[in-house]
Design a protein around this motif. Structure first.
Motif, mmCIF file in Angstrom:
data_model
loop_
_atom_site.group_PDB
_atom_site.id
_atom_site.type_symbol
_atom_site.label_atom_id
_atom_site.label_comp_id
_atom_site.label_asym_id
_atom_site.label_seq_id
_atom_site.Cartn_x
_atom_site.Cartn_y
_atom_site.Cartn_z
ATOM 1 N N LEU A 11 0.859 -1.193 0.000
ATOM 2 C CA LEU A 11 0.000 0.000 0.000
ATOM 3 C C LEU A 11 0.888 1.233 0.000
ATOM 4 O O LEU A 11 1.848 1.323 0.768
ATOM 5 C CB LEU A 11 -0.908 0.007 1.240
ATOM 6 N N ASP A 12 0.569 2.166 -0.854
ATOM 7 C CA ASP A 12 1.303 3.422 -0.932
ATOM 8 C C ASP A 12 0.269 4.515 -1.181
ATOM 9 O O ASP A 12 -0.398 4.511 -2.215
ATOM 10 C CB ASP A 12 2.319 3.361 -2.075
ATOM 11 N N ALA A 19 -12.305 -3.017 2.070
ATOM 12 C CA ALA A 19 -12.048 -3.918 0.939
ATOM 13 C C ALA A 19 -10.624 -4.450 1.015
ATOM 14 O O ALA A 19 -9.748 -3.822 1.620
ATOM 15 C CB ALA A 19 -12.267 -3.176 -0.379
ATOM 16 N N PRO A 20 -10.401 -5.614 0.407
ATOM 17 C CA PRO A 20 -9.039 -6.152 0.376
ATOM 18 C C PRO A 20 -8.175 -5.408 -0.644
ATOM 19 O O PRO A 20 -8.648 -5.003 -1.702
ATOM 20 C CB PRO A 20 -9.241 -7.611 -0.050
ATOM 21 N N LEU A 21 -6.893 -5.250 -0.300
ATOM 22 C CA LEU A 21 -5.933 -4.724 -1.274
ATOM 23 C C LEU A 21 -5.611 -5.819 -2.288
ATOM 24 O O LEU A 21 -6.128 -6.937 -2.215
ATOM 25 C CB LEU A 21 -4.652 -4.284 -0.556
ATOM 26 N N ALA A 22 -4.720 -5.499 -3.238
ATOM 27 C CA ALA A 22 -4.298 -6.509 -4.213
ATOM 28 C C ALA A 22 -3.679 -7.706 -3.482
ATOM 29 O O ALA A 22 -3.849 -8.857 -3.889
ATOM 30 C CB ALA A 22 -3.316 -5.900 -5.208
ATOM 31 N N ASP A 81 -1.054 -1.040 -8.474
ATOM 32 C CA ASP A 81 -1.865 -1.823 -7.532
ATOM 33 C C ASP A 81 -1.751 -1.273 -6.111
ATOM 34 O O ASP A 81 -2.752 -1.149 -5.413
ATOM 35 C CB ASP A 81 -1.401 -3.289 -7.527
ATOM 36 N N ARG A 131 -1.227 1.606 -5.245
ATOM 37 C CA ARG A 131 -1.831 2.932 -5.181
ATOM 38 C C ARG A 131 -3.333 2.891 -5.438
ATOM 39 O O ARG A 131 -3.965 3.945 -5.572
ATOM 40 C CB ARG A 131 -1.152 3.851 -6.219
ATOM 41 N N PRO A 155 -6.391 1.137 -3.692
ATOM 42 C CA PRO A 155 -6.769 0.226 -2.602
ATOM 43 C C PRO A 155 -8.090 -0.516 -2.792
ATOM 44 O O PRO A 155 -8.308 -1.494 -2.088
ATOM 45 C CB PRO A 155 -6.815 1.143 -1.374
ATOM 46 N N VAL A 156 -8.960 -0.074 -3.676
ATOM 47 C CA VAL A 156 -10.235 -0.797 -3.783
ATOM 48 C C VAL A 156 -10.285 -1.659 -5.045
ATOM 49 O O VAL A 156 -9.833 -1.254 -6.117
ATOM 50 C CB VAL A 156 -11.471 0.141 -3.715
ATOM 51 N N PRO A 157 -10.850 -2.872 -4.916
ATOM 52 C CA PRO A 157 -10.861 -3.827 -6.030
ATOM 53 C C PRO A 157 -11.575 -3.298 -7.271
ATOM 54 O O PRO A 157 -11.134 -3.556 -8.394
ATOM 55 C CB PRO A 157 -11.601 -5.047 -5.462
ATOM 56 N N ARG A 207 -9.216 -1.204 -9.256
ATOM 57 C CA ARG A 207 -8.147 -2.010 -9.882
ATOM 58 C C ARG A 207 -8.694 -2.730 -11.115
ATOM 59 O O ARG A 207 -8.044 -2.797 -12.163
ATOM 60 C CB ARG A 207 -7.583 -3.031 -8.882
#
Lengths: 303, 224
Positions: free
Chosen positions: A210-211, A265-268, B76, B78, B80-82, B85
């Motif tokens: 996370l950035d 929500a989940p990150l990648a 990715d 940067r 955070p929400v699916p 992405r």
């Protein structure tokens, strides 16, 4: 309180090596020059406090202990009564900080197999101080293998005229657990906020997961507009790292535009969950973040 | 460099699928947050300095020739929400198809081969800009403009705004777009030595919250 012999020798810190670990919390009208090293750098001396507090938890084979508790400047670190196997430390504000020109750092390490909770006793208020220079506040959180850290400070309040650049650097092992809550209030009642920027970087097993960089209050552009905060004054996040999660939960949406909104929500990296919320007040913000946390299996609501 | 190539890449009529996306505008209009020209401008300015800056940094870095797969990972972290992405990769796939047809080159083939699920759109934009002989600053300009052009056009359809007013909003944002592109290109110039962490990571809470919210709607005019 004592400095452990294995204290990392990464920086020349006031209080290091002189047998004490707490600097007397004074704030005078003149620039504070904490040590010879900063005076020796030449040029204009920094106006403001320079402080670096550290704490480290270790597992002694039976339970979690806190062998390093190094208070400095505005950070007075105090052990609290453990909660079961979890060691607890509270950061007390020993002086008003951060003010303009302050350079503050707090370094927290939860060693392998430890359970650690760190809280603060009161809200942190960023104030203008005697100079318009920005203040910096760098928080470094390191969590070892099979360790868990709960970082649950009280909110940060950005008062009118202040400028604060905050960084959070979080380093996690693959089996680390983390619960991080961060809440910001932009301006005290009926005042515009100062300028508050926050860079949050989280690495897990050495890989960035996370950035994020946020900037609120003038001169940030359109920070209170409909793409960013939508007129809300409170914003915050909850970061949860749960290596035991079998399947990432589906995104959770809470609230409404008027009373505040939150997404979890989940990150990648799907074992890392992030809740992001905006709200009109800190109370609504906390309500949303608590409600988001209640949606996560196995995680318990913080006190 | 070819100025015409930049115009083509940044043109809303370039067949890259952008017209189907509102960049969060549909959700902002539905909540009442954007309802007139003033709130449209505030939305676009906020998006430009957050998601737009981040996208411009990624695009400029890709245009320097930096590893696009590493930049896709940086995108990715940067995002955070699916839902966002997913949208970023979908737009990336569509842009990649158009770019490979327009400026065929091994670099574009490389990302198609290694990330069949798609690469984030700003990264593709940067690689495409490089393939078209453009500079990192050009790529940053295209990404910055894209971050506001789409929402402004969508607002015209969603609110029946006067298209002249929407064009005037974009005109007033020109200096901000230039500043954002310059900042992004400066950061991209440091990527080769300092890594992707030097790239902008500006984020906007409401774009993330409403982006995920919008994806859950059953009936919508725009895909994002």
């Amino acid at each position: 309180m004592k400095s452990g012999p294995e204290a990392p020798a990464t920086a020349l810190l006031p209080g290091d090596g002189d047998g004490t670990s707490t600097r007397r919390p004074v704030r005078t009208g003149t620039p504070h020059l904490p040590d010879a090293a900063s005076r020796a750098t030449g040029g204009t001396p920094p106006a403001g406090v320079r402080a670096a507090a550290r704490l480290r938890a270790a597992h002694n084979g039976r339970t979690t202990t806190v062998p390093l508790l190094h208070s400095d400047g505005p950070f007075h670190l105090r052990r609290l009564r453990p909660r079961g196997e979890q060691a607890r430390v509270c950061v007390l504000g020993a002086m008003s900080a951060p003010l303009g020109g302050d350079r503050l750092a707090l370094d927290v390490t939860a060693g392998a197999r430890t359970r650690l909770e760190v809280t603060t006793a009161a809200a942190t208020i960023a104030l203008r101080g005697s100079t318009r220079d920005p203040a910096t506040y760098d928080v470094r959180l390191t969590v070892g293998e099979d360790a868990s850290l709960d970082w649950l400070p009280q909110p940060l309040i950005s008062a009118a005229g202040s400028t604060l650049h905050q960084t959070y650097r979080v380093e996690l092992a693959g089996t680390s657990r983390l619960l991080l809550r961060e809440e910001q209030l932009l301006g005290r009642s009926a005042e515009p906020p100062g300028h508050l920027s926050t860079r949050l970087t989280v690495r897990r097993n050495g890989r960035p997961v996370l950035d994020q960089h946020t900037a609120y209050g003038a001169p940030a552009s359109a920070w209170d507009g409909p793409a960013v905060l939508g007129g809300h004054r409170a914003t915050g996040q909850l970061l949860l790292v749960e290596p035991g999660l079998d399947a990432p939960p589906a995104p959770v949406l809470l609230g409404d535009p008027a009373r505040g909104q939150c997404v979890l929500a989940p990150l990648a990296d799907s074992q890392v969950l992030l809740a992001t919320a905006v709200a009109p007040t800190l109370a609504r913000l906390r309500h949303l973040l608590d409600a988001a946390l209640a949606h996560v299996p196995r995680a318990e609501a913080p006190s | 460099m070819s100025r015409t190539a930049l115009l083509l890449l940044a043109d809303g009529r370039f067949p890259a699928g952008g017209h189907a996306h509102s960049g969060g505008m549909e959700a902002a209009v539905a909540s009442g947050a954007v309802h007139d020209t003033t709130s449209l401008e505030a939305f676009c300015r906020g998006r430009l300095h957050t998601a737009g800056l981040t996208a411009a940094g990624l695009a400029a870095a890709a245009a320097t020739g930096h590893d696009p797969l590493a930049l896709d990972d940086a995108a990715d972290t940067r995002t955070p929400v699916p839902a966002l992405r997913h949208i970023g990769r979908r737009l990336g796939r569509q842009l990649l198809r158009a770019a490979r047809a327009t400026w065929p080159c091994p670099e574009l083939d490389h990302i198609a081969h290694h990330r069949p699920g798609g690469v984030h759109q700003p990264v593709v934009l940067g690689v495409a800009a490089r393939a078209a002989g453009l500079t990192p600053l050009d790529a940053a300009h295209a990404a910055a403009y894209d971050s506001v052009g789409g929402p402004a056009t969508a607002a015209v359809r969603l609110l029946s705004l006067d298209p002249f007013d929407a064009a005037a909003v974009l005109g007033r944002l020109a200096d901000d777009c230039d500043d954002v592109a310059g900042e992004a290109a400066d950061a991209a110039g440091r990527v080769a030595t300092a890594g992707t962490t030097v790239l902008p990571a500006a984020s906007a809470p409401l774009l993330d919250i409403t982006g995920e919210h919008h994806a859950a709607w059953t009936v919508r005019l725009f895909a994002s």
